[in-house]
Write a protein that holds these residues in place. Structure first.
Motif, PDB file in Angstrom:
ATOM      1  N   VAL A   1       0.868  -1.174   0.000  1.00  0.00           N
ATOM      2  CA  VAL A   1       0.000   0.000   0.000  1.00  0.00           C
ATOM      3  C   VAL A   1       0.904   1.223   0.000  1.00  0.00           C
ATOM      4  CG1 VAL A   1      -1.787   1.273   1.245  1.00  0.00           C
ATOM      5  CG2 VAL A   1      -1.785  -1.233   1.310  1.00  0.00           C
ATOM      6  N   VAL A   2       0.788   2.045  -1.025  1.00  0.00           N
ATOM      7  CA  VAL A   2       1.585   3.266  -1.140  1.00  0.00           C
ATOM      8  C   VAL A   2       0.640   4.442  -0.889  1.00  0.00           C
ATOM      9  CG1 VAL A   2       3.034   4.690  -2.635  1.00  0.00           C
ATOM     10  CG2 VAL A   2       3.098   2.185  -2.842  1.00  0.00           C
TER      11      VAL A   2
ATOM     12  N   ARG B   1      -7.939   5.669  -5.232  1.00  0.00           N
ATOM     13  CA  ARG B   1      -7.042   4.539  -5.486  1.00  0.00           C
ATOM     14  C   ARG B   1      -6.598   4.675  -6.931  1.00  0.00           C
ATOM     15  NH1 ARG B   1      -9.676  -0.453  -5.578  1.00  0.00           N
ATOM     16  NH2 ARG B   1     -11.650   0.655  -5.660  1.00  0.00           N
ATOM     17  N   LEU B   2      -5.334   4.426  -7.166  1.00  0.00           N
ATOM     18  CA  LEU B   2      -4.787   4.595  -8.508  1.00  0.00           C
ATOM     19  C   LEU B   2      -4.236   3.280  -9.029  1.00  0.00           C
ATOM     20  CD1 LEU B   2      -2.686   7.820  -7.852  1.00  0.00           C
ATOM     21  CD2 LEU B   2      -5.046   7.674  -8.612  1.00  0.00           C
TER      22      LEU B   2
ATOM     23  N   LEU C   1     -10.078   3.395   7.510  1.00  0.00           N
ATOM     24  CA  LEU C   1     -10.226   2.414   6.438  1.00  0.00           C
ATOM     25  C   LEU C   1      -9.120   1.360   6.487  1.00  0.00           C
ATOM     26  CD1 LEU C   1     -11.237   4.765   3.483  1.00  0.00           C
ATOM     27  CD2 LEU C   1     -12.719   3.191   4.754  1.00  0.00           C
ATOM     28  N   LEU C   2      -7.914   1.775   6.811  1.00  0.00           N
ATOM     29  CA  LEU C   2      -6.806   0.832   6.944  1.00  0.00           C
ATOM     30  C   LEU C   2      -7.065  -0.129   8.099  1.00  0.00           C
ATOM     31  CD1 LEU C   2      -3.843   3.262   6.320  1.00  0.00           C
ATOM     32  CD2 LEU C   2      -4.252   1.151   5.029  1.00  0.00           C
ATOM     33  N   GLU C   3      -7.513   0.407   9.212  1.00  0.00           N
ATOM     34  CA  GLU C   3      -7.796  -0.429  10.384  1.00  0.00           C
ATOM     35  C   GLU C   3      -8.911  -1.430  10.091  1.00  0.00           C
ATOM     36  OE1 GLU C   3      -6.942  -2.148  13.718  1.00  0.00           O
ATOM     37  OE2 GLU C   3      -5.831  -0.353  13.120  1.00  0.00           O
TER      38      GLU C   3
ATOM     39  N   LEU D   1      -9.970  -0.562   2.180  1.00  0.00           N
ATOM     40  CA  LEU D   1      -9.379   0.325   1.172  1.00  0.00           C
ATOM     41  C   LEU D   1     -10.153   0.322  -0.141  1.00  0.00           C
ATOM     42  CD1 LEU D   1      -5.546  -0.215   1.662  1.00  0.00           C
ATOM     43  CD2 LEU D   1      -6.985   1.665   2.469  1.00  0.00           C
ATOM     44  N   GLU D   2     -10.829  -0.772  -0.438  1.00  0.00           N
ATOM     45  CA  GLU D   2     -11.587  -0.859  -1.690  1.00  0.00           C
ATOM     46  C   GLU D   2     -12.757   0.120  -1.721  1.00  0.00           C
ATOM     47  OE1 GLU D   2     -10.367  -3.526  -0.009  1.00  0.00           O
ATOM     48  OE2 GLU D   2      -8.818  -3.904  -1.507  1.00  0.00           O
TER      49      GLU D   2
END
Length: 162
Positions: free
Chosen positions: A64-65, A80-81, A141-143, A147-148
């Motif tokens: 994850v960047v 998201r890219l 969102l990470l927790e 992320l989607e």
């Protein structure tokens, strides 16, 4: 011995001395003491290329960047890219495009690139209110492993550099 396998690595990218450009670093620093389970945190700042050896060595299933990018959106907007779209995004603090750095890994791990639209990139240690709010949202969102739920970037940046 039953060592926990790292399933993902988060790279915090950007310049923390230039306001919103430090978004990725601010997110990574917030996660250092208590990262989501199975995730390792790397403070890449302006030199993500210096972390490629670690990536080759550990071979996580997901990278994850997190960075700031001029995408032509409202300040604080996150997207998201796809890796291919990073060729046309104006990354503000590092010269080597992420698409070039990460191409070799795209076939063997899930690459998730999260970008926020900066409000300002002047000399400052602080994030703008819009980007600080995006940081709070992204941490949740990470927790939650969600992320989607961040929309994909669907258009080419009007500020893109070829």
């Amino acid at each position: 011995m039953n060592a926990k396998k790292t399933t993902s690595v988060l790279w915090g990218v950007g310049n923390p001395l230039r306001g919103d450009d430090g978004f990725g670093v601010h997110v990574a620093e917030a996660l250092l003491e208590a990262p989501p389970q199975g995730m390792k945190i790397r403070l890449c700042e302006t030199t993500p290329e210096n972390h490629l050896a670690h990536l080759r060595r550990t071979r996580p299933s997901r990278l994850v960047v997190v960075d700031a990018a001029l995408m032509g959106l409202a300040p604080g907007a996150m997207r998201r890219l796809p890796l291919a779209s990073c060729k046309g995004i104006s990354w503000s603090s590092h010269g080597v495009p992420l698409s070039t750095l990460l191409e070799e890994f795209s076939r063997e791990m899930d690459l998730v690139i999260i970008a926020v639209e900066p409000a300002f990139r002047e000399h400052s240690l602080e994030l703008s209110p819009e980007v600080a709010e995006a940081k709070t949202v992204l941490l949740a969102l990470l927790e939650g492993g969600e992320l989607e739920s961040i929309p994909l970037l669907e258009k080419t940046s009007r500020n893109a550099i070829p």
